[in-house]
Motif scaffolding. Structure first.
Motif, PDB file in Angstrom:
ATOM      1  N   SER A  35       0.822  -1.198   0.179  1.00  0.00           N
ATOM      2  CA  SER A  35      -0.001  -0.165   0.125  1.00  0.00           C
ATOM      3  C   SER A  35       0.746   1.076  -0.072  1.00  0.00           C
ATOM      4  N   ARG A  36       0.330   2.390  -0.125  1.00  0.00           N
ATOM      5  CA  ARG A  36       1.064   3.522  -0.368  1.00  0.00           C
ATOM      6  C   ARG A  36       0.061   4.595   0.360  1.00  0.00           C
ATOM      7  N   ASP A  37       1.084   5.780   0.676  1.00  0.00           N
ATOM      8  CA  ASP A  37       0.452   7.188   1.169  1.00  0.00           C
ATOM      9  C   ASP A  37       1.237   8.025   0.453  1.00  0.00           C
ATOM     10  N   ASN A  38       0.507   8.550  -0.704  1.00  0.00           N
ATOM     11  CA  ASN A  38       1.266   9.416  -1.636  1.00  0.00           C
ATOM     12  C   ASN A  38       1.441  10.935  -0.995  1.00  0.00           C
ATOM     13  N   ALA A  39       0.558  11.300  -0.183  1.00  0.00           N
ATOM     14  CA  ALA A  39       0.927  12.537   0.411  1.00  0.00           C
ATOM     15  C   ALA A  39       2.202  12.600   1.408  1.00  0.00           C
ATOM     16  N   LYS A  40       2.386  11.329   1.810  1.00  0.00           N
ATOM     17  CA  LYS A  40       3.750  11.200   2.793  1.00  0.00           C
ATOM     18  C   LYS A  40       4.912  10.691   2.048  1.00  0.00           C
ATOM     19  N   ASN A  41       4.670  10.348   0.720  1.00  0.00           N
ATOM     20  CA  ASN A  41       5.950   9.828  -0.274  1.00  0.00           C
ATOM     21  C   ASN A  41       6.065   8.462   0.455  1.00  0.00           C
ATOM     22  N   MET A  42       5.271   7.408   0.997  1.00  0.00           N
ATOM     23  CA  MET A  42       5.563   6.293   1.704  1.00  0.00           C
ATOM     24  C   MET A  42       4.895   5.081   1.072  1.00  0.00           C
ATOM     25  N   VAL A  43       5.500   4.180   1.223  1.00  0.00           N
ATOM     26  CA  VAL A  43       4.990   2.644   0.640  1.00  0.00           C
ATOM     27  C   VAL A  43       5.277   1.676   1.619  1.00  0.00           C
ATOM     28  N   PHE A  44       4.325   0.806   1.813  1.00  0.00           N
ATOM     29  CA  PHE A  44       4.109  -0.162   2.989  1.00  0.00           C
ATOM     30  C   PHE A  44       4.036  -1.593   2.567  1.00  0.00           C
ATOM     31  N   LEU A  45       4.562  -2.335   3.275  1.00  0.00           N
ATOM     32  CA  LEU A  45       4.325  -3.887   2.915  1.00  0.00           C
ATOM     33  C   LEU A  45       3.710  -4.529   3.973  1.00  0.00           C
ATOM     34  N   GLN A  46       2.585  -5.015   4.087  1.00  0.00           N
ATOM     35  CA  GLN A  46       2.274  -5.695   5.382  1.00  0.00           C
ATOM     36  C   GLN A  46       2.538  -7.115   4.842  1.00  0.00           C
ATOM     37  N   MET A  47       3.039  -8.002   5.725  1.00  0.00           N
ATOM     38  CA  MET A  47       3.698  -9.435   5.630  1.00  0.00           C
ATOM     39  C   MET A  47       2.746 -10.130   6.646  1.00  0.00           C
ATOM     40  N   ASN A  48       2.005 -11.163   6.231  1.00  0.00           N
ATOM     41  CA  ASN A  48       1.532 -11.944   7.094  1.00  0.00           C
ATOM     42  C   ASN A  48       1.738 -13.495   6.714  1.00  0.00           C
ATOM     43  N   SER A  49       1.348 -14.443   7.757  1.00  0.00           N
ATOM     44  CA  SER A  49       1.750 -15.680   7.561  1.00  0.00           C
ATOM     45  C   SER A  49       2.962 -16.099   7.213  1.00  0.00           C
ATOM     46  N   LEU A  50       4.096 -15.376   7.618  1.00  0.00           N
ATOM     47  CA  LEU A  50       5.512 -15.396   7.234  1.00  0.00           C
ATOM     48  C   LEU A  50       6.134 -16.814   7.365  1.00  0.00           C
ATOM     49  N   LYS A  51       6.744 -17.061   6.402  1.00  0.00           N
ATOM     50  CA  LYS A  51       7.472 -18.327   6.147  1.00  0.00           C
ATOM     51  C   LYS A  51       9.156 -18.213   6.440  1.00  0.00           C
ATOM     52  N   PRO A  52       9.830 -19.104   6.425  1.00  0.00           N
ATOM     53  CA  PRO A  52      11.417 -18.996   6.849  1.00  0.00           C
ATOM     54  C   PRO A  52      11.871 -18.741   5.250  1.00  0.00           C
ATOM     55  N   GLU A  53      11.248 -19.286   4.347  1.00  0.00           N
ATOM     56  CA  GLU A  53      11.786 -18.907   2.886  1.00  0.00           C
ATOM     57  C   GLU A  53      11.623 -17.302   2.506  1.00  0.00           C
ATOM     58  N   ASP A  54      10.634 -16.572   3.529  1.00  0.00           N
ATOM     59  CA  ASP A  54      10.743 -15.018   3.347  1.00  0.00           C
ATOM     60  C   ASP A  54      11.864 -14.430   3.972  1.00  0.00           C
ATOM     61  N   THR A  55      12.667 -15.112   4.620  1.00  0.00           N
ATOM     62  CA  THR A  55      13.994 -14.526   5.258  1.00  0.00           C
ATOM     63  C   THR A  55      14.771 -13.872   4.279  1.00  0.00           C
ATOM     64  N   SER A  56      14.931 -12.687   4.275  1.00  0.00           N
ATOM     65  CA  SER A  56      15.649 -11.685   2.982  1.00  0.00           C
ATOM     66  C   SER A  56      15.956 -10.552   3.755  1.00  0.00           C
ATOM     67  N   VAL A  57      16.707  -9.591   2.782  1.00  0.00           N
ATOM     68  CA  VAL A  57      16.803  -8.297   3.066  1.00  0.00           C
ATOM     69  C   VAL A  57      15.786  -7.928   1.960  1.00  0.00           C
ATOM     70  N   TYR A  58      14.723  -6.700   2.814  1.00  0.00           N
ATOM     71  CA  TYR A  58      13.990  -6.278   1.853  1.00  0.00           C
ATOM     72  C   TYR A  58      14.098  -4.664   1.239  1.00  0.00           C
ATOM     73  N   TYR A  59      14.083  -4.340   0.318  1.00  0.00           N
ATOM     74  CA  TYR A  59      14.100  -3.021  -0.383  1.00  0.00           C
ATOM     75  C   TYR A  59      13.187  -2.412  -1.376  1.00  0.00           C
ATOM     76  N   CYS A  60      12.865  -1.203  -0.923  1.00  0.00           N
ATOM     77  CA  CYS A  60      12.019  -0.648  -2.095  1.00  0.00           C
ATOM     78  C   CYS A  60      12.883   0.067  -3.107  1.00  0.00           C
ATOM     79  N   ASN A  61      12.159   0.209  -4.059  1.00  0.00           N
ATOM     80  CA  ASN A  61      12.637   1.081  -5.399  1.00  0.00           C
ATOM     81  C   ASN A  61      11.675   1.205  -6.319  1.00  0.00           C
ATOM     82  N   ALA A  62      12.061   2.134  -7.377  1.00  0.00           N
ATOM     83  CA  ALA A  62      10.773   2.466  -8.236  1.00  0.00           C
ATOM     84  C   ALA A  62      10.697   1.061  -9.127  1.00  0.00           C
ATOM     85  N   TRP A  63       9.436   1.173  -9.766  1.00  0.00           N
ATOM     86  CA  TRP A  63       8.821   0.154 -10.391  1.00  0.00           C
ATOM     87  C   TRP A  63       8.258   0.794 -11.472  1.00  0.00           C
TER      88      TRP A  63
END
Length: 113
Positions: free
Chosen positions: A67-95
């Motif tokens: 999700s994102r909040d354009n007024a605040k220039n922010m992007v979010f990632l809500q992660m549920n039901s996490l699994k060991p294979e989700d272990t990583s370094v997470y980055y944001c960037n343009a798309w």
């Protein structure tokens, strides 16, 4: 020059939840969350247009929400039901086109079995 700062990572047990945040110093249209595990290539996890259209990697569909909040220039990632294979370094960037100059420190997500 726009800069991105990610936060919100941590250590959680399998099945747990985390919410990642990315704040940009300026406006960016399409945004994505990417992740890179040790020894693996960086992959796109989720993307969102400025208008709110979203897409997800098959591996996270139904578990992650971008999700994102354009007024605040922010992007979010809500992660549920996490699994060991989700272990990583997470980055944001343009798309859809990554801007190499925007890579930040990322935020570490570790999911214990």
């Amino acid at each position: 020059q726009v800069q991105l700062v990610e936060s919100g990572g941590g250590l959680v047990p399998s099945g747990g939840s985390l919410t990642l945040s990315c704040v940009a110093s300026g406006s960016i249209f399409g945004m994505g969350w990417y992740r890179q595990a040790p020894g693996k290539q960086r992959e796109l996890v989720a993307s969102i247009t400025r208008g709110g259209n979203t897409n997800y990697a098959d591996s996270v569909k139904g578990r992650f929400t971008i999700s994102r909040d354009n007024a605040k220039n922010m992007v979010f990632l809500q992660m549920n039901s996490l699994k060991p294979e989700d272990t990583s370094v997470y980055y944001c960037n343009a798309w859809p086109r990554i801007d190499p100059s925007l890579w930040g420190q990322g935020t570490q997500v570790t999911v214990s079995a």
